[in-house]
Design an enzyme around this catalytic site. Structure first.
Site, PDB file in Angstrom:
ATOM      1  N   LYS A 170       0.850  -1.191   0.000  1.00  0.00           N
ATOM      2  CA  LYS A 170       0.000   0.000   0.000  1.00  0.00           C
ATOM      3  C   LYS A 170       0.887   1.243   0.000  1.00  0.00           C
ATOM      4  CE  LYS A 170      -1.562   2.840   2.970  1.00  0.00           C
ATOM      5  NZ  LYS A 170      -1.625   4.099   2.166  1.00  0.00           N
ATOM      6  N   GLY A 201      -4.747   3.280  -1.521  1.00  0.00           N
ATOM      7  CA  GLY A 201      -5.727   3.740  -0.555  1.00  0.00           C
ATOM      8  C   GLY A 201      -5.103   4.507   0.589  1.00  0.00           C
ATOM      9  N   ASP A 202      -5.952   4.926   1.513  1.00  0.00           N
ATOM     10  CA  ASP A 202      -5.459   5.674   2.667  1.00  0.00           C
ATOM     11  C   ASP A 202      -5.263   4.742   3.862  1.00  0.00           C
ATOM     12  OD1 ASP A 202      -8.043   5.218   3.645  1.00  0.00           O
ATOM     13  OD2 ASP A 202      -8.744   7.236   3.149  1.00  0.00           O
ATOM     14  N   GLY A 203      -4.787   5.319   4.958  1.00  0.00           N
ATOM     15  CA  GLY A 203      -4.492   4.520   6.136  1.00  0.00           C
ATOM     16  C   GLY A 203      -5.700   3.827   6.742  1.00  0.00           C
ATOM     17  N   PRO A 204      -6.777   4.565   7.041  1.00  0.00           N
ATOM     18  CA  PRO A 204      -7.939   3.916   7.668  1.00  0.00           C
ATOM     19  C   PRO A 204      -8.593   2.844   6.801  1.00  0.00           C
ATOM     20  CG  PRO A 204      -8.016   6.304   7.987  1.00  0.00           C
ATOM     21  CD  PRO A 204      -6.911   6.038   7.009  1.00  0.00           C
ATOM     22  N   VAL A 206      -7.279   1.106   4.037  1.00  0.00           N
ATOM     23  CA  VAL A 206      -6.436   0.015   3.537  1.00  0.00           C
ATOM     24  C   VAL A 206      -5.332  -0.346   4.522  1.00  0.00           C
ATOM     25  CG1 VAL A 206      -4.867  -0.727   1.698  1.00  0.00           C
ATOM     26  CG2 VAL A 206      -6.923   0.564   1.127  1.00  0.00           C
ATOM     27  N   GLY A 207      -4.634   0.666   5.053  1.00  0.00           N
ATOM     28  CA  GLY A 207      -3.543   0.398   5.980  1.00  0.00           C
ATOM     29  C   GLY A 207      -3.997  -0.337   7.227  1.00  0.00           C
ATOM     30  N   GLU A 245       9.948   2.033  10.546  1.00  0.00           N
ATOM     31  CA  GLU A 245      10.932   3.106  10.426  1.00  0.00           C
ATOM     32  C   GLU A 245      10.142   4.395  10.502  1.00  0.00           C
ATOM     33  OE1 GLU A 245      12.426   6.190   8.711  1.00  0.00           O
ATOM     34  OE2 GLU A 245      12.722   4.953   6.928  1.00  0.00           O
ATOM     35  N   CYS A 279      13.182  11.780   6.869  1.00  0.00           N
ATOM     36  CA  CYS A 279      13.164  11.438   8.288  1.00  0.00           C
ATOM     37  C   CYS A 279      14.568  11.369   8.881  1.00  0.00           C
ATOM     38  CB  CYS A 279      12.434  10.122   8.515  1.00  0.00           C
ATOM     39  SG  CYS A 279      13.003   8.783   7.448  1.00  0.00           S
ATOM     40  N   GLU A 378       9.640  16.948  14.793  1.00  0.00           N
ATOM     41  CA  GLU A 378      10.071  16.759  13.409  1.00  0.00           C
ATOM     42  C   GLU A 378       9.284  17.721  12.523  1.00  0.00           C
ATOM     43  OE1 GLU A 378      11.134  12.982  10.585  1.00  0.00           O
ATOM     44  OE2 GLU A 378       9.226  12.919  11.647  1.00  0.00           O
TER      45      GLU A 378
END
Length: 476
Positions: A170, A201-204, A206-207, A245, A279, A378
């Site tokens: 994803k 897709g997005d996090g909610p 598919v992630g 990571e 990062c 960050e």
């Protein structure tokens, strides 16, 4: 305008389970550059099922067969390098020199490294009366961010393929074009059906379903610490392996010697690359207190030489990826001003002459204290903070006074001193004088994550270790 409305599942381009799309905005123009389909739990189920079916045969494939597949991917990757670079510029605003250079080349470097490692990797080892066997862990859920798309896809997909795992990728919905082209590359290279699957897709949507899926054996995630916590929480109920990571706030200790000017300048340029959206960036520059004024002037001159503009032009940096990112950076710049840090260069708003696009001024703060917000959080933009130290011990104390521990840097002519400093910094990697190595492990301490990627160490999290007792050669 690009339209990617199908997913790659089971070796075929298939329609999503639902009709939902996401507009991908070109951050340099603020105009829609394309649409991608948004997946759901049903698409994840279908992809995981395909990966599980393929695992039965791919996990038993030989090293020779897997090397052949990886070499086929390399040939196709090189053929499509220009397409990947163009997509990177369009979806995340990377200047063409960076997109077609380091961004795409990192992916190729990770692939050639994986091939070299696989050809020499020891999967079985006799120890006393036992045979120690390293076997592929199974179906892997791979979740990648938008800032270095090809590198971050490569460090997950290629070790997974090399070790005999199957997977569902994803990519970030903010940089989906490169993910789609990457799937086309693997398809053209002849990766067996079901071994690699792509669901956008997005996090909610598919992630989350991917991380929590009971038939996924491990999840590898790169992104923010906040999102990493969510992934680990979703994965916990099925007790799967999770590697992450995450964020960073890299210290860059500049030693007090005659290379000071060059090292401050290099530190500024390294921070600004990719518009600061890295990062592992050297975002906290530590200089001797007696040379703070000098460092600030050098950094000001360096930042003033960082050209910014249309990523299709001849500029060093382009925009940041999205309006939300631009707004967050502006808030943190204002916080730095409010907290009393000295604004040396840059600041609020767009650079002069740029009236649209998510362009952030290359910004430098001096006289920063390590308890200030801009030294703790960050920023993920082209913003450098300069802090002072009284002694090497003090510099190391400041460097380690962070919740992160991803990457750190030491610069100076005295290599013995630099090596001593590097050993005392609590971070997953410490670069001395711009050191770089594809074979070196990469990953973080503390809230910067767990597990390691790159080189041979990148294989380990995709393997289970089995001990076969009573396997002494003299009993054969």
């Amino acid at each position: 305008m690009r339209e990617y409305l199908k997913f790659y599942i089971g070796g075929e381009w298939v329609d999503p389970a639902r009709k939902a799309t996401f507009d991908v905005v070109n951050p340099a123009t603020e105009e829609v550059a394309g649409r991608v389909a948004l997946g759901s739990g049903a698409d994840v189920d279908r992809a995981v099922t395909a990966a599980r079916k393929a695992f039965a045969t791919w996990s038993q494939s030989s090293i020779v067969d897997r090397v052949e597949v990886l070499r086929s991917i390399l040939a196709e990757y090189q053929r499509r390098a220009g397409d990947l670079g163009a997509a990177l510029t369009e979806e995340m605003g990377a200047p063409t020199s960076l997109a077609n250079g380091f961004q795409v080349n990192l992916g190729a470097g990770q692939l050639t490294t994986a091939i070299d490692v696989l050809e020499n990797f020891v999967f079985e080892e006799q120890r006393g009366g036992s045979l120690i066997v390293k076997e592929p862990i199974g179906v892997c859920g791979l979740i990648t961010p938008w800032n270095w798309p090809m590198n971050l896809i490569a460090v997950k997909v290629f070790p997974a393929l090399a070790t005999g795992c199957t997977m569902v990728l994803k990519p970030s919905e903010r940089s989906p074009f490169t993910g789609q082209i990457f799937a086309e590359i693997l398809d053209a290279a002849g990766v067996p059906a079901g071994v690699f699957n792509l669901v956008q897709g997005d996090g909610p949507s598919v992630g989350g379903p991917l991380a929590s899926h009971s038939d996924v054996d491990m999840v590898s995630f790169t992104g923010s610490t906040r999102a990493g916590v969510s992934v680990a929480t979703n994965a916990a109920t099925s007790v799967k392996r999770v590697t992450q990571e995450l964020g960073g706030k890299g210290p860059n200790i500049i030693l007090d010697d005659d290379s000071f000017r060059d090292n401050v300048t290099k530190g500024v340029m390294a921070m600004m690359m990719n518009s600061g959206q890295t990062c592992s960036a050297p975002s906290r520059m530590l200089v001797p207190g007696s040379r703070m004024g000098e460092a600030a002037q050098i950094a000001k001159e360096a930042a003033a030489n960082v050209s910014i503009g249309d990523p299709n032009g001849d500029f060093a940096i382009g925009p940041v990826v999205a309006k939300s990112q631009f707004d967050a950076i502006q808030t943190l710049i204002q916080q730095g001003i409010d907290d009393g840090a000295t604004l040396v260069h840059g600041g609020l708003g767009r650079p002069e002459g740029l009236t649209s696009g998510y362009f952030v001024k290359p910004t430098v703060f001096a006289d920063v204290k390590n308890d200030m917000t801009i030294a703790r959080e960050e920023i993920f933009g082209p913003v450098l903070t300069i802090l002072s130290y009284d002694s090497i011990d003090h510099a190391i104390e400041i460097a380690n006074d962070t919740e992160y521990g991803l990457a750190a840097f030491v610069a100076g002519n005295d290599l013995e001193a630099a090596r001593d400093v590097a050993k005392r910094i609590r971070a997953g990697s410490v670069a001395i004088n711009d050191g770089f190595d594809f074979a070196a492990p990469f990953g973080g301490y503390k809230k910067s994550g767990n597990g390691r990627e790159w080189g041979e160490f990148g294989f380990h999290d995709y393997l289970e270790i089995k001990a076969i007792l009573g396997h002494s050669p003299d009993r054969a």
